[in-house]
Enzyme design. Sequence first.
Site, PDB file in Angstrom:
ATOM      1  N   SER A 135      22.858  58.507  -8.340  1.00  0.00           N
ATOM      2  CA  SER A 135      22.114  59.113  -7.225  1.00  0.00           C
ATOM      3  C   SER A 135      20.810  58.344  -7.021  1.00  0.00           C
ATOM      4  O   SER A 135      20.385  57.579  -7.902  1.00  0.00           O
ATOM      5  CB  SER A 135      21.816  60.570  -7.591  1.00  0.00           C
ATOM      6  OG  SER A 135      20.830  61.125  -6.752  1.00  0.00           O
ATOM      7  N   TYR A 194      19.317  68.243 -12.088  1.00  0.00           N
ATOM      8  CA  TYR A 194      20.088  67.207 -11.387  1.00  0.00           C
ATOM      9  C   TYR A 194      19.463  65.827 -11.638  1.00  0.00           C
ATOM     10  O   TYR A 194      20.164  64.862 -11.957  1.00  0.00           O
ATOM     11  CB  TYR A 194      20.105  67.534  -9.896  1.00  0.00           C
ATOM     12  CG  TYR A 194      20.977  66.630  -9.056  1.00  0.00           C
ATOM     13  CD1 TYR A 194      22.352  66.842  -8.971  1.00  0.00           C
ATOM     14  CD2 TYR A 194      20.441  65.571  -8.332  1.00  0.00           C
ATOM     15  CE1 TYR A 194      23.155  66.024  -8.187  1.00  0.00           C
ATOM     16  CE2 TYR A 194      21.228  64.752  -7.551  1.00  0.00           C
ATOM     17  CZ  TYR A 194      22.596  64.986  -7.480  1.00  0.00           C
ATOM     18  OH  TYR A 194      23.386  64.169  -6.706  1.00  0.00           O
TER      19      TYR A 194
HETATM   20  P1  NAP Z   1      30.625  67.992  -2.757  1.00  0.00           P
HETATM   21  O1  NAP Z   1      31.412  67.833  -1.497  1.00  0.00           O
HETATM   22  O2  NAP Z   1      30.072  69.323  -3.110  1.00  0.00           O
HETATM   23  O3  NAP Z   1      31.510  67.433  -3.931  1.00  0.00           O
HETATM   24  C1  NAP Z   1      31.445  67.873  -5.257  1.00  0.00           C
HETATM   25  C2  NAP Z   1      32.833  67.879  -5.826  1.00  0.00           C
HETATM   26  O4  NAP Z   1      32.779  68.344  -7.186  1.00  0.00           O
HETATM   27  C3  NAP Z   1      33.741  68.842  -5.064  1.00  0.00           C
HETATM   28  O5  NAP Z   1      35.001  68.251  -4.848  1.00  0.00           O
HETATM   29  C4  NAP Z   1      33.829  70.026  -5.995  1.00  0.00           C
HETATM   30  O6  NAP Z   1      35.023  70.748  -5.852  1.00  0.00           O
HETATM   31  C5  NAP Z   1      33.765  69.368  -7.349  1.00  0.00           C
HETATM   32  N1  NAP Z   1      33.392  70.353  -8.348  1.00  0.00           N
HETATM   33  C6  NAP Z   1      32.337  71.198  -8.329  1.00  0.00           C
HETATM   34  N2  NAP Z   1      32.340  71.980  -9.422  1.00  0.00           N
HETATM   35  C7  NAP Z   1      33.454  71.637 -10.143  1.00  0.00           C
HETATM   36  C8  NAP Z   1      34.009  72.091 -11.366  1.00  0.00           C
HETATM   37  N3  NAP Z   1      33.444  73.064 -12.086  1.00  0.00           N
HETATM   38  N4  NAP Z   1      35.156  71.500 -11.808  1.00  0.00           N
HETATM   39  C9  NAP Z   1      35.745  70.523 -11.095  1.00  0.00           C
HETATM   40  N5  NAP Z   1      35.254  70.045  -9.929  1.00  0.00           N
HETATM   41  C10 NAP Z   1      34.129  70.594  -9.462  1.00  0.00           C
HETATM   42  O7  NAP Z   1      29.367  67.027  -2.713  1.00  0.00           O
HETATM   43  P2  NAP Z   1      29.249  65.429  -2.725  1.00  0.00           P
HETATM   44  O8  NAP Z   1      27.962  65.135  -2.088  1.00  0.00           O
HETATM   45  O9  NAP Z   1      30.463  64.790  -2.218  1.00  0.00           O
HETATM   46  O10 NAP Z   1      29.065  65.122  -4.288  1.00  0.00           O
HETATM   47  C11 NAP Z   1      29.900  64.249  -5.006  1.00  0.00           C
HETATM   48  C12 NAP Z   1      29.082  63.485  -6.029  1.00  0.00           C
HETATM   49  O11 NAP Z   1      28.150  62.651  -5.342  1.00  0.00           O
HETATM   50  C13 NAP Z   1      28.255  64.374  -6.949  1.00  0.00           C
HETATM   51  O12 NAP Z   1      28.246  63.840  -8.256  1.00  0.00           O
HETATM   52  C14 NAP Z   1      26.874  64.293  -6.334  1.00  0.00           C
HETATM   53  O13 NAP Z   1      25.874  64.549  -7.258  1.00  0.00           O
HETATM   54  C15 NAP Z   1      26.873  62.852  -5.880  1.00  0.00           C
HETATM   55  N6  NAP Z   1      25.865  62.480  -4.899  1.00  0.00           N
HETATM   56  C16 NAP Z   1      25.845  63.009  -3.659  1.00  0.00           C
HETATM   57  C17 NAP Z   1      24.891  62.596  -2.746  1.00  0.00           C
HETATM   58  C18 NAP Z   1      24.822  63.116  -1.335  1.00  0.00           C
HETATM   59  O14 NAP Z   1      23.888  62.772  -0.612  1.00  0.00           O
HETATM   60  N7  NAP Z   1      25.768  63.908  -0.885  1.00  0.00           N
HETATM   61  C19 NAP Z   1      23.949  61.650  -3.106  1.00  0.00           C
HETATM   62  C20 NAP Z   1      23.980  61.136  -4.392  1.00  0.00           C
HETATM   63  C21 NAP Z   1      24.948  61.542  -5.277  1.00  0.00           C
HETATM   64  P3  NAP Z   1      35.059  72.025  -4.881  1.00  0.00           P
HETATM   65  O15 NAP Z   1      34.613  71.547  -3.518  1.00  0.00           O
HETATM   66  O16 NAP Z   1      36.473  72.441  -4.944  1.00  0.00           O
HETATM   67  O17 NAP Z   1      34.100  73.026  -5.483  1.00  0.00           O
END
Ligand code: NAP
Length: 251
Positions: free
Chosen positions: A143, A156
């Site tokens: 991140s 986080y």
């Molecule tokens: P997201 O759509 O909320 O994705 C998170 C994923 O993790 C979802 O598929 C979710 O499944 C899964 N998850 C949550 N709790 C879980 C559990 N207990 N067991 C198994 N799976 C679980 O958000 P995202 O932004 O795409 O995030 C993905 C990654 O990118 C994360 O590591 C986040 O920190 C990182 N990230 C995001 C950003 C950003 O700007 N969006 C920036 C930097 C890093 P469900 O949807 O089924 O709950």
Amino acid sequence: MTDMFNLSGKVAIVTGARTGIGQGIAEGLAEAGADIVGAGHAAMPETEAYIKGLGRKFVYYDIDLGKQDKIQALVDDTVKTFGRLDILVNNAGIIRRQDVLDFTEENWDDVINMNLKSLFFLSQACARYMKANGGGKIINIASMLSFQGGIRVVSYTASKSGVMGVTKLMANELASSNIQVNAIAPGYIATNNTDALIKDPKRSAEILGRIPANRWGKPEDLKGAAVFLASRASDYVTGHVLAVDGGWLAR
Ligand code: NAP
């Protein structure tokens, strides 16, 4: 040249592939030829339909990554189903927002458990298999908060700073086993994770004003970096954290 990025015949585990960045990356790896195990705690019909539509295989694996009890089974079952495992993408992650002086132990433990502890033990389980089978690729999702402090998200920030350290340590110890361990640091990508920020007009405008590319990222923006780090093209790249951020860190 494009053959260097070809993932035909490769098998990838992508955690959290139901939505957002994980969905984009799983679809990107499948477009490059890989078969996918989508690991998460709810079915992933959209991801599954897209990948099967490409003629690639997709298996949903039900696992709560807030715990570590099914991690070894995920690796064993993947190998049983596909006969191999080449790529791990540690994408699943959660965030909790609370002022630092009020931050609770629960909000600390939940995030660290999932974003850092499960990421490490799943990497370890995959790396043991990869070492015994000629090598592999591990890609962690870091991140901007692997580099910066952030606001109201202390667990986080701790987890993502930890992800950068774990990536480098594992890269050092596993390079001689032909396992490359790298991370992708997404900038601000429009997903469920950032929904609260997008809906806050003040924070949303502040963030957009700092992105040189002048737009929020989309999950598809991560595909190229993921395919590169999963493919032969990156065989001499390890311990690197690749920012895909529209220029955010350069500002
Ligand atoms: P997201 O759509 O909320 O994705 C998170 C994923 O993790 C979802 O598929 C979710 O499944 C899964 N998850 C949550 N709790 C879980 C559990 N207990 N067991 C198994 N799976 C679980 O958000 P995202 O932004 O795409 O995030 C993905 C990654 O990118 C994360 O590591 C986040 O920190 C990182 N990230 C995001 C950003 C950003 O700007 N969006 C920036 C930097 C890093 P469900 O949807 O089924 O709950």
